[in-house]
Design a protein around this motif. Structure first.
Motif, PDB file in Angstrom:
ATOM      1  N   LEU A   1       0.816  -1.221   0.000  1.00 20.98           N
ATOM      2  CA  LEU A   1       0.000   0.000   0.000  1.00 20.98           C
ATOM      3  C   LEU A   1       0.848   1.269   0.000  1.00 20.98           C
ATOM      4  O   LEU A   1       0.362   2.355  -0.329  1.00 20.98           O
ATOM      5  CB  LEU A   1      -0.934   0.019   1.219  1.00 20.98           C
ATOM      6  N   GLY A   2       2.099   1.141   0.394  1.00 23.18           N
ATOM      7  CA  GLY A   2       2.956   2.321   0.493  1.00 23.18           C
ATOM      8  C   GLY A   2       2.543   3.248   1.615  1.00 23.18           C
ATOM      9  O   GLY A   2       2.677   4.471   1.509  1.00 23.18           O
ATOM     10  N   ALA A   3       2.021   2.671   2.709  1.00 24.75           N
ATOM     11  CA  ALA A   3       1.554   3.481   3.835  1.00 24.75           C
ATOM     12  C   ALA A   3       1.693   2.697   5.128  1.00 24.75           C
ATOM     13  O   ALA A   3       1.565   1.469   5.147  1.00 24.75           O
ATOM     14  CB  ALA A   3       0.096   3.896   3.631  1.00 24.75           C
ATOM     15  N   SER A   4       1.959   3.410   6.218  1.00 27.40           N
ATOM     16  CA  SER A   4       2.003   2.797   7.548  1.00 27.40           C
ATOM     17  C   SER A   4       0.580   2.723   8.095  1.00 27.40           C
ATOM     18  O   SER A   4      -0.116   3.730   8.174  1.00 27.40           O
ATOM     19  CB  SER A   4       2.877   3.642   8.483  1.00 27.40           C
ATOM     20  N   LEU A   5       0.148   1.525   8.449  1.00 26.30           N
ATOM     21  CA  LEU A   5      -1.230   1.327   8.910  1.00 26.30           C
ATOM     22  C   LEU A   5      -1.358   1.308  10.426  1.00 26.30           C
ATOM     23  O   LEU A   5      -2.434   1.588  10.957  1.00 26.30           O
ATOM     24  CB  LEU A   5      -1.774   0.006   8.350  1.00 26.30           C
ATOM     25  N   CYS A   6      -0.268   0.955  11.115  1.00 27.02           N
ATOM     26  CA  CYS A   6      -0.337   0.794  12.570  1.00 27.02           C
ATOM     27  C   CYS A   6       0.899   1.401  13.237  1.00 27.02           C
ATOM     28  O   CYS A   6       1.983   1.447  12.645  1.00 27.02           O
ATOM     29  CB  CYS A   6      -0.408  -0.685  12.955  1.00 27.02           C
ATOM     30  N   GLU A   7       0.688   1.859  14.452  1.00 26.61           N
ATOM     31  CA  GLU A   7       1.804   2.291  15.300  1.00 26.61           C
ATOM     32  C   GLU A   7       1.915   1.296  16.444  1.00 26.61           C
ATOM     33  O   GLU A   7       0.946   1.052  17.169  1.00 26.61           O
ATOM     34  CB  GLU A   7       1.552   3.704  15.843  1.00 26.61           C
ATOM     35  N   ARG A   8       3.075   0.705  16.610  1.00 26.96           N
ATOM     36  CA  ARG A   8       3.278  -0.316  17.621  1.00 26.96           C
ATOM     37  C   ARG A   8       3.875   0.285  18.891  1.00 26.96           C
ATOM     38  O   ARG A   8       4.709   1.186  18.828  1.00 26.96           O
ATOM     39  CB  ARG A   8       4.193  -1.410  17.069  1.00 26.96           C
ATOM     40  N   SER A   9       3.433  -0.210  20.036  1.00 24.07           N
ATOM     41  CA  SER A   9       3.969   0.241  21.316  1.00 24.07           C
ATOM     42  C   SER A   9       3.876  -0.907  22.311  1.00 24.07           C
ATOM     43  O   SER A   9       3.330  -1.974  22.001  1.00 24.07           O
ATOM     44  CB  SER A   9       3.169   1.444  21.839  1.00 24.07           C
ATOM     45  N   LYS A  10       4.375  -0.704  23.512  1.00 23.83           N
ATOM     46  CA  LYS A  10       4.330  -1.737  24.539  1.00 23.83           C
ATOM     47  C   LYS A  10       2.894  -2.069  24.947  1.00 23.83           C
ATOM     48  O   LYS A  10       2.599  -3.181  25.368  1.00 23.83           O
ATOM     49  CB  LYS A  10       5.131  -1.303  25.768  1.00 23.83           C
ATOM     50  N   SER A  11       2.009  -1.072  24.835  1.00 23.39           N
ATOM     51  CA  SER A  11       0.619  -1.281  25.254  1.00 23.39           C
ATOM     52  C   SER A  11      -0.245  -1.909  24.167  1.00 23.39           C
ATOM     53  O   SER A  11      -1.390  -2.278  24.411  1.00 23.39           O
ATOM     54  CB  SER A  11      -0.010   0.055  25.682  1.00 23.39           C
ATOM     55  N   GLY A  12       0.280  -2.029  22.936  1.00 21.46           N
ATOM     56  CA  GLY A  12      -0.509  -2.632  21.871  1.00 21.46           C
ATOM     57  C   GLY A  12      -0.288  -1.957  20.536  1.00 21.46           C
ATOM     58  O   GLY A  12       0.802  -1.442  20.257  1.00 21.46           O
ATOM     59  N   VAL A  13      -1.328  -1.948  19.728  1.00 16.94           N
ATOM     60  CA  VAL A  13      -1.256  -1.403  18.372  1.00 16.94           C
ATOM     61  C   VAL A  13      -2.384  -0.396  18.187  1.00 16.94           C
ATOM     62  O   VAL A  13      -3.530  -0.666  18.553  1.00 16.94           O
ATOM     63  CB  VAL A  13      -1.380  -2.530  17.321  1.00 16.94           C
ATOM     64  N   VAL A  14      -2.052   0.751  17.618  1.00 19.73           N
ATOM     65  CA  VAL A  14      -3.039   1.789  17.322  1.00 19.73           C
ATOM     66  C   VAL A  14      -2.989   2.090  15.837  1.00 19.73           C
ATOM     67  O   VAL A  14      -1.909   2.225  15.258  1.00 19.73           O
ATOM     68  CB  VAL A  14      -2.755   3.081  18.126  1.00 19.73           C
ATOM     69  N   LEU A  15      -4.150   2.194  15.212  1.00 15.15           N
ATOM     70  CA  LEU A  15      -4.192   2.501  13.792  1.00 15.15           C
ATOM     71  C   LEU A  15      -3.757   3.935  13.527  1.00 15.15           C
ATOM     72  O   LEU A  15      -4.116   4.849  14.264  1.00 15.15           O
ATOM     73  CB  LEU A  15      -5.604   2.296  13.233  1.00 15.15           C
ATOM     74  N   THR A  16      -2.998   4.117  12.464  1.00 12.58           N
ATOM     75  CA  THR A  16      -2.662   5.463  12.009  1.00 12.58           C
ATOM     76  C   THR A  16      -3.870   6.036  11.274  1.00 12.58           C
ATOM     77  O   THR A  16      -4.891   5.354  11.076  1.00 12.58           O
ATOM     78  CB  THR A  16      -1.466   5.419  11.043  1.00 12.58           C
ATOM     79  N   ARG A  17      -3.756   7.298  10.845  1.00 11.10           N
ATOM     80  CA  ARG A  17      -4.844   7.893  10.078  1.00 11.10           C
ATOM     81  C   ARG A  17      -5.089   7.090   8.795  1.00 11.10           C
ATOM     82  O   ARG A  17      -6.231   6.860   8.396  1.00 11.10           O
ATOM     83  CB  ARG A  17      -4.518   9.348   9.735  1.00 11.10           C
ATOM     84  N   ALA A  18      -3.981   6.662   8.153  1.00 13.90           N
ATOM     85  CA  ALA A  18      -4.116   5.839   6.954  1.00 13.90           C
ATOM     86  C   ALA A  18      -4.771   4.501   7.278  1.00 13.90           C
ATOM     87  O   ALA A  18      -5.595   3.988   6.518  1.00 13.90           O
ATOM     88  CB  ALA A  18      -2.741   5.611   6.314  1.00 13.90           C
ATOM     89  N   GLY A  19      -4.411   3.936   8.428  1.00 14.10           N
ATOM     90  CA  GLY A  19      -5.000   2.670   8.843  1.00 14.10           C
ATOM     91  C   GLY A  19      -6.487   2.784   9.102  1.00 14.10           C
ATOM     92  O   GLY A  19      -7.270   1.899   8.735  1.00 14.10           O
ATOM     93  N   GLN A  20      -6.905   3.883   9.736  1.00  8.49           N
ATOM     94  CA  GLN A  20      -8.324   4.099   9.991  1.00  8.49           C
ATOM     95  C   GLN A  20      -9.099   4.236   8.697  1.00  8.49           C
ATOM     96  O   GLN A  20     -10.221   3.728   8.559  1.00  8.49           O
ATOM     97  CB  GLN A  20      -8.495   5.341  10.867  1.00  8.49           C
ATOM     98  N   SER A  21      -8.503   4.939   7.722  1.00  9.70           N
ATOM     99  CA  SER A  21      -9.160   5.106   6.431  1.00  9.70           C
ATOM    100  C   SER A  21      -9.274   3.771   5.705  1.00  9.70           C
ATOM    101  O   SER A  21     -10.328   3.424   5.158  1.00  9.70           O
ATOM    102  CB  SER A  21      -8.373   6.106   5.579  1.00  9.70           C
ATOM    103  N   PHE A  22      -8.193   2.989   5.701  1.00  8.48           N
ATOM    104  CA  PHE A  22      -8.194   1.706   5.004  1.00  8.48           C
ATOM    105  C   PHE A  22      -9.139   0.706   5.671  1.00  8.48           C
ATOM    106  O   PHE A  22      -9.766  -0.116   4.996  1.00  8.48           O
ATOM    107  CB  PHE A  22      -6.769   1.142   4.962  1.00  8.48           C
ATOM    108  N   LEU A  23      -9.270   0.791   7.000  1.00 10.24           N
ATOM    109  CA  LEU A  23     -10.141  -0.119   7.749  1.00 10.24           C
ATOM    110  C   LEU A  23     -11.575  -0.046   7.249  1.00 10.24           C
ATOM    111  O   LEU A  23     -12.262  -1.061   7.125  1.00 10.24           O
ATOM    112  CB  LEU A  23     -10.086   0.228   9.244  1.00 10.24           C
TER     113      LEU A  23
END
Length: 314
Positions: free
Chosen positions: A49-71
């Motif tokens: 897709l050429g886009a980052s869909l998720c941001e990873r952290s110790k607490s879990g995964v959060v969708l990026t703006r692109a991820g929310q749109s693609f969802l």
């Protein structure tokens, strides 16, 4: 951007499960594959897709703006494919369904037209509608017992974390029965205070707007009040009495057009609250839900013209 033919169903189902679970490990458990396999599948999809869909952290995964749109589109696509496959088997005549929460502001004119068009175009669609205050309906939406909530709810604290799509601005109006003593000339504040008032219930987001309208008229709310979300009760009481109803225009639009209720001239125009669709971004919409959203948008476009409202935000 062209559709990359390397994107497979497994990429979409993996992404949807990550979004639903908020964790790579939990998604791996549900999908019965290893966490490294989940991570690899997500990386492949992001690369295609050429886009980052998720941001990873110790607490879990959060969708990026692109991820929310693609969802929004990925979920509908996978759900449509599943229902298409089912239609070829023993469930060929399976009924689609959508569960709506409807605030009283849309029950009289707007939502009935949406339901009419849905049933006109879709033979096997079951529509369930639940009414009540915004706090109750948003709570049901959050736990997955409703697919959508429609109405004025942007002021509710429970909307945080949910998705809201503006459809049109709906003003409040002051209406009375035909022949009321306040009709025929601009209403004076002191005269307005002499009549009972019908208001939305105190625990609703629209109540503050109703009180503000009286303040803008220079009037205090009378002590004699009927506080209710029931459109039928409000309408019947106003027709039987001298009460003034602070009503959403949708609730009285048909009555005003038929001269069965009359709008008071108060010298100000309420800008209206934002009426729209609230959905839960963590839940994949069914095909029936998507059909409903399309018709809500279609009817809203006509209501913006009918009410003289502003276009949706972009």
């Amino acid at each position: 951007m062209n559709l990359d033919n390397r994107i497979k169903l497994r990429h979409l189902t993996c992404f949807l499960e990550i979004a639903r679970q908020g964790s790579l490990a939990r998604a791996a458990s549900v999908l019965a594959i290893s966490p490294p396999a989940v991570s690899k599948t997500l990386r492949e999809l992001e690369e295609f897709l050429g886009a980052s869909l998720c941001e990873r952290s110790k607490s879990g995964v959060v969708l990026t703006r692109a991820g929310q749109s693609f969802l929004r589109y990925a979920g509908v696509s996978v759900q449509a494919l599943r229902e298409g496959v089912r239609s070829l088997g023993s469930h060929a005549h399976e009924v689609s369904s959508v569960r709506l929460g409807a605030l009283s502001t849309v029950e009289s004119a707007f939502l009935p037209e949406v339901v009419r068009r849905l049933h006109e175009q879709h033979e096997a669609l079951r529509i369930s509608v639940v009414g009540g205050p915004s706090a109750h309906l948003l709570g049901l939406l959050r736990v997955g017992e409703l697919d959508l909530v429609v109405g004025r709810m942007t002021e509710s604290p429970l909307i945080e974390g949910l998705s809201f799509e503006h459809l049109y601005h709906e003003p409040l109006v002051l209406v009375v029965r035909p022949g009321h003593a306040l009709l025929g000339s601009p209403v004076q504040a002191e005269a307005l205070e002499n009549y009972p008032v019908v208001l939305p219930s105190a625990d609703t987001t629209i109540r503050r707007d109703a009180e503000s309208l009286y303040v803008q008229c220079g009037a205090s709310l009378p002590q004699q009040r009927l506080e209710t979300l029931s459109i039928a009760l409000s309408r019947r009481y106003v027709l039987l009495s001298d009460a003034v109803w602070v009503a959403p225009r949708d609730a009285v639009l048909l009555d005003l057009e038929k001269d069965e209720l009359a709008e008071l001239e108060v010298g100000i125009k309420d800008p209206g609250g934002s009426l729209g669709i609230c959905s839960n971004p963590t839940h994949t919409p069914s095909v029936g839900t998507q059909w409903c959203i399309e018709h809500l948008r279609e009817v809203a476009e006509e209501f913006r013209v009918r009410l003289g409202s502003s276009p949706p935000f972009h």
